[in-house]
Scaffold this active site. Structure first.
Site, PDB file in Angstrom:
ATOM      1  CE  LYS A  86      30.385  45.214  89.931  1.00  0.00           C
ATOM      2  NZ  LYS A  86      29.539  45.326  91.134  1.00  0.00           N
ATOM      3  CB  THR A  87      28.811  51.248  87.063  1.00  0.00           C
ATOM      4  OG1 THR A  87      28.451  49.879  86.881  1.00  0.00           O
ATOM      5  CG2 THR A  87      28.453  52.012  85.806  1.00  0.00           C
TER       6      THR A  87
ATOM      7  CG  ASP B 252      29.917  48.043  83.962  1.00  0.00           C
ATOM      8  OD1 ASP B 252      30.315  47.349  84.920  1.00  0.00           O
ATOM      9  OD2 ASP B 252      29.015  48.907  84.084  1.00  0.00           O
ATOM     10  CD  GLU B 253      26.733  44.484  84.836  1.00  0.00           C
ATOM     11  OE1 GLU B 253      26.928  43.352  85.346  1.00  0.00           O
ATOM     12  OE2 GLU B 253      25.945  45.305  85.302  1.00  0.00           O
TER      13      GLU B 253
ATOM     14  CD  GLN C 265      25.698  42.003  90.463  1.00  0.00           C
ATOM     15  OE1 GLN C 265      24.764  42.549  89.899  1.00  0.00           O
ATOM     16  NE2 GLN C 265      26.681  42.681  91.018  1.00  0.00           N
TER      17      GLN C 265
ATOM     18  NE  ARG D 250      20.444  44.776  90.893  1.00  0.00           N
ATOM     19  CZ  ARG D 250      21.715  45.145  90.782  1.00  0.00           C
ATOM     20  NH1 ARG D 250      22.042  46.237  90.147  1.00  0.00           N
ATOM     21  NH2 ARG D 250      22.691  44.428  91.321  1.00  0.00           N
TER      22      ARG D 250
HETATM   23  P1  ATP Z   1      26.163  46.605  90.210  1.00  0.00           P
HETATM   24  O1  ATP Z   1      26.995  45.433  90.603  1.00  0.00           O
HETATM   25  O2  ATP Z   1      24.757  46.434  90.642  1.00  0.00           O
HETATM   26  O3  ATP Z   1      26.348  46.988  88.776  1.00  0.00           O
HETATM   27  P2  ATP Z   1      28.022  48.664  90.928  1.00  0.00           P
HETATM   28  O4  ATP Z   1      29.103  48.013  91.695  1.00  0.00           O
HETATM   29  O5  ATP Z   1      28.290  48.994  89.516  1.00  0.00           O
HETATM   30  O6  ATP Z   1      26.685  47.838  91.098  1.00  0.00           O
HETATM   31  P3  ATP Z   1      27.336  51.440  91.158  1.00  0.00           P
HETATM   32  O7  ATP Z   1      26.078  51.376  90.400  1.00  0.00           O
HETATM   33  O8  ATP Z   1      28.532  52.049  90.521  1.00  0.00           O
HETATM   34  O9  ATP Z   1      27.673  49.983  91.738  1.00  0.00           O
HETATM   35  O10 ATP Z   1      27.112  52.188  92.546  1.00  0.00           O
HETATM   36  C1  ATP Z   1      26.019  51.892  93.387  1.00  0.00           C
HETATM   37  C2  ATP Z   1      25.499  53.151  94.037  1.00  0.00           C
HETATM   38  O11 ATP Z   1      26.404  53.623  95.020  1.00  0.00           O
HETATM   39  C3  ATP Z   1      25.307  54.278  93.054  1.00  0.00           C
HETATM   40  O12 ATP Z   1      24.163  55.016  93.431  1.00  0.00           O
HETATM   41  C4  ATP Z   1      26.568  55.101  93.248  1.00  0.00           C
HETATM   42  O13 ATP Z   1      26.375  56.432  92.859  1.00  0.00           O
HETATM   43  C5  ATP Z   1      26.823  54.960  94.735  1.00  0.00           C
HETATM   44  N1  ATP Z   1      28.237  55.072  95.127  1.00  0.00           N
HETATM   45  C6  ATP Z   1      29.270  54.383  94.623  1.00  0.00           C
HETATM   46  N2  ATP Z   1      30.422  54.725  95.255  1.00  0.00           N
HETATM   47  C7  ATP Z   1      30.102  55.660  96.168  1.00  0.00           C
HETATM   48  C8  ATP Z   1      30.854  56.411  97.147  1.00  0.00           C
HETATM   49  N3  ATP Z   1      32.164  56.278  97.314  1.00  0.00           N
HETATM   50  N4  ATP Z   1      30.179  57.286  97.918  1.00  0.00           N
HETATM   51  C9  ATP Z   1      28.852  57.431  97.778  1.00  0.00           C
HETATM   52  N5  ATP Z   1      28.086  56.768  96.887  1.00  0.00           N
HETATM   53  C10 ATP Z   1      28.697  55.888  96.087  1.00  0.00           C
HETATM   54 MG    MG Z   2      27.319  48.393  87.736  1.00  0.00          MG
END
Ligand code: ATP
Ligand code: MG
Length: 723
Positions: free
Chosen positions: A35-36, A220-221, A251, A605
């Protein structure tokens, strides 16, 4: 222009979100699904493909650190630096806005931010000026009341107290507090948001200016936004702003602070034509970690529902360690971190997560013992915390009257009517006579160098310290600590403050008693009294300072502050009923779901390896707890867990029974205990051994105590003495 790099490294759904036509959308997805990452790439896409000006972008993150990272990542992807974009936390952005328009916001140009401590002090004064009893009307409670109202967007005039006299009183305090802030040009945290909202509400021209400007809003969040934050975004967007929000209902962990998870669904009704994009592939964690987390969160009702999967390997199962006690748990965790480092891993890849701040102490000590650097993220190390320093200052003064720093710190804490002017005289006298503050104070009293009231207040303090020394002389060290905390009035002072923070402070004070109880001087401290050795130990630990940001260090933090972060190796410590979920959530029932979400946040995490641990017996907050493993452990299917059994010896308090037990690994009978024997226990008193089970360090006895009835105890820790 080649923009393929903006879509590289994204999956189909992520690309859809990043390259969607300009419109409002909700990216709803579980942990670690990118997402981020999508948010960052979307900003880059708007700039480079849609040719939008950086001037038109406003992005909201949950912490300042996340804001900095996001700016860095956008610059990395787009290759350019732009300070025309607004990226920050809600508070940071509101502050920026108020600075730019202080006149319209009816603030003086030099308005200052009132932090939580200042807010508390001001409220205390107001409550006092009203002639109210601050035990019935604690400033902390006023603080929560006012902040909660502001988070809802409510000024005193919007609140109808009806016939509730209590509420009327709080309302009057709110009113007077607000007037005092306005007179002094002070703005508290919640006020920043409320004021920024009102600024637009009352200045349509200004609002239109910002609506024209910030055509792209990204948050975000979003699951942890509160009412006023939602209203602020809603107002800024108007009818034509494009808002992208990302979030995960699973979350949402700040409900206790006014966050509203329903803002996610509200968004879909409020923003016409907003689309939902779901991301289901997780890139962060191994299959085992992810599936276990999915199964856990499936126990919550009323979820929006998501299906997270990974292409990655199953990886190792989650390590589950059942420790005898908190020391054993800390030793286990630190041992695994050492293994990790020995295999070439870096310390900063390891995170230890826990439910409450007080849990960090034992972990910190175990890390220090092994000389591993660590950082407490978003927090203060145990021996550096305000309340701990207060308590240690009393102990230091009892041990050494000439300790000026300790004198300064507690001479008027808790308040005993010794004002700054009096202290200045004491300081000046000490300077003139080149003596210490204590001696100067004594001198002034003898020579009648202080006004009557000041003199008796100072005298009261000197007598208190002397009295503490007297009363402590025959007590065991931990009892001395306990006594000083109570008799100095520190505990009552913090208790009167009420609220989450005050509770944490009291817990920390109680934890200090535990620290004293399990303290063992090392060889270098042979010549010191036990108390001096303990004081030196505390001072050294506090003086060590945080590992700085660039140093490779183990990361320690509460589960709440771990949101959004990721680490290759993660430990969830203290996963026990009563601690996590905490007792209040169990008692109140309706907060259990939020605790479970917190557990989900913690587990997700972890990237490669996750350990979950619990202790059968834990000294925390100065008490012994015998807790069952958390229900959250039971909710994870066995297939994902690997139960770790260690045969290592654990260090024990120097009870004669326990020592004999360990020295020769004798059987139960040989420990000196036998069925029917009378024994005494430091806390439960006298009793009879009625049963036993297990062997080695795990053997337990059941003792029927005269006073408290039957209890099972681990022999190695019970400090049972045959009588
Ligand atoms: P959270 O809910 O914990 O905030 P999130 O959904 O924001 O998580 P991110 O932190 O953006 O998730 O991504 C999680 C991990 O996966 C990061 O290390 C990111 O770089 C990696 N990632 C995200 N998308 C891809 C992709 N398409 N290919 C490879 N790695 C990815
Ligand atoms: Mg995130």
């Amino acid at each position: 222009m080649d923009v393929s790099h903006l879509l590289d490294g994204l999956n189909e759904h992520q690309r859809q979100a990043v390259s969607a036509p300009q419109s409002s959308m909700l990216v709803l997805a579980g942990a670690g699904s990118g997402k981020t990452r999508v948010l960052v790439h979307r900003i880059a896409w708007l700039l480079q493909v849609e040719q939008q000006s950086p001037y038109s972008i406003l992005a909201v993150t949950f912490t300042n650190k996340a804001a900095k990272e996001m700016l860095g990542r956008v610059e990395q992807v787009t290759g350019r630096v732009s300070n025309r974009m607004w990226i920050g936390t809600f508070h940071g952005l509101a502050h920026r806005l108020l600075r730019a328009h202080y006149q319209e916001a009816k603030l003086p140009q030099s308005f200052q931010i009132l932090d939580s401590e200042d807010q508390h002090r001001l409220l205390k004064r107001i409550i006092k000026s009203l002639g109210l009893d601050d035990k019935r009307w604690p400033a902390r409670q006023a603080q929560s009341y006012i902040n909660a109202k502001k988070d809802e967007g409510l000024r005193p005039k919007h609140v109808d107290a009806g016939y509730h006299p209590m509420e009327k009183q709080w309302l009057q305090i709110y009113q007077l507090y607000q007037e005092a802030c306005d007179r002094a040009g002070l703005v508290d945290f919640a006020e920043l948001l409320l004021r920024a909202h009102e600024l637009w509400l009352n200045n349509p021209t200004l609002l239109n200016h910002y609506r024209d400007r910030f055509r792209h809003i990204l948050v975000d969040e979003f699951q942890d936004t509160n009412a006023i934050q939602y209203a602020w975004i809603r107002m800024l967007a108007g009818d034509s702003g494009k808002v992208m929000i990302v979030g995960d209902d699973d979350q949402s962990i700040y409900g206790w602070r006014g966050a509203r998870v329903e803002n996610l669904s509200k968004f879909l009704t409020d923003f016409d034509g907003a689309k939902t994009i779901r991301l289901e592939q997780n890139y962060r964690s191994t299959g085992n970690i992810l599936n276990a987390a999915n199964q856990l969160i499936a126990h919550n009702p009323d979820r929006l529902g998501k299906n997270l999967w990974t292409e990655g390997k199953d990886g190792e199962p989650i390590g589950l360690y059942s420790a005898f006690n908190e020391l054993d748990e800390a030793r286990f965790i630190v041992g695994r971190i050492k293994d990790w480092a020995d295999k070439g891993g870096s310390l900063s890849e390891c995170a230890i997560l826990y439910r409450g701040n007080a849990q960090s102490r034992v972990l910190e000590e175990a890390l220090l013992q092994q000389r591993l650097s660590y950082r407490i993220y978003g927090g203060v190390r145990f021996f550096e915390r305000q309340e701990i320093k207060d308590a240690m200052s009393y102990l230091r003064l009892v041990a050494n009257r000439d300790d000026d720093a300790a004198f300064e710190r507690v001479v008027n804490t808790p308040a005993r009517g010794i004002g700054d002017r009096t202290l200045e005289i004491v300081r000046a006298t000490a300077r003139e006579q080149s003596s210490t503050l204590w001696r100067a104070a004594q001198f002034l009293i003898e020579q009648k160098g202080l006004a009557g009231r000041a003199s008796s207040a100072v005298n009261g303090f000197l007598s208190l310290i002397a009295q503490l020394e007297d009363e402590c002389s025959d007590l065991a060290m931990h009892k001395q600590v306990d006594h000083c905390i109570i008799a100095s009035g520190l505990k009552d002072m913090y208790r009167a403050e009420k609220g989450e923070k005050a509770e944490a402070r009291i817990e920390n004070l109680e934890e200090l008693v535990t620290a004293a109880r399990s303290f063992e001087p090392d060889e270098t401290q042979e010549n010191l009294t036990e108390m001096d050795a303990f004081l030196a130990h505390a001072a050294l630990e506090a003086g060590e300072g945080q590992a700085d940001a660039f140093e490779d260090a183990v990361q320690l933090m509460t589960l709440h502050s771990a949101k959004g972060l990721e680490f290759p190796l993660v430990f969830l410590a203290g996963v026990e009923e009563g601690l996590f979920p905490n007792q209040r959530a169990i008692d109140e029932g309706d907060r259990l779901d939020e605790e479970r979400r917190l557990c989900y946040v913690g587990m997700t995490r972890a990237m490669q390896k996750l350990f979950i641990s619990h202790a059968e017996q834990r000294r925390l907050y100065g008490r012994e707890h015998y807790s069952a493993p958390s229900r959250f452990i039971r909710e994870i299917p066995r297939q994902y867990l690997d139960e770790i059994r260690l045969k290592t010896q654990v260090s024990t308090p120097s009870s004669s029974v326990a020592n004999r037990f360990h020295q020769s690994e004798q059987t139960f009978e040989q420990t000196g205990l036998s069925l029917g024997q009378r024994v005494s226990h430091p806390k439960f008193g006298a009793g009879v051994v009625v049963n036993y089970e297990g062997h080695g360090p795990q053997s337990r006895v059941q003792v029927h105590f005269d006073r408290v009835g039957a209890k099972w105890l681990v022999v190695a820790y019970a400090r049972l003495e045959p009588i």
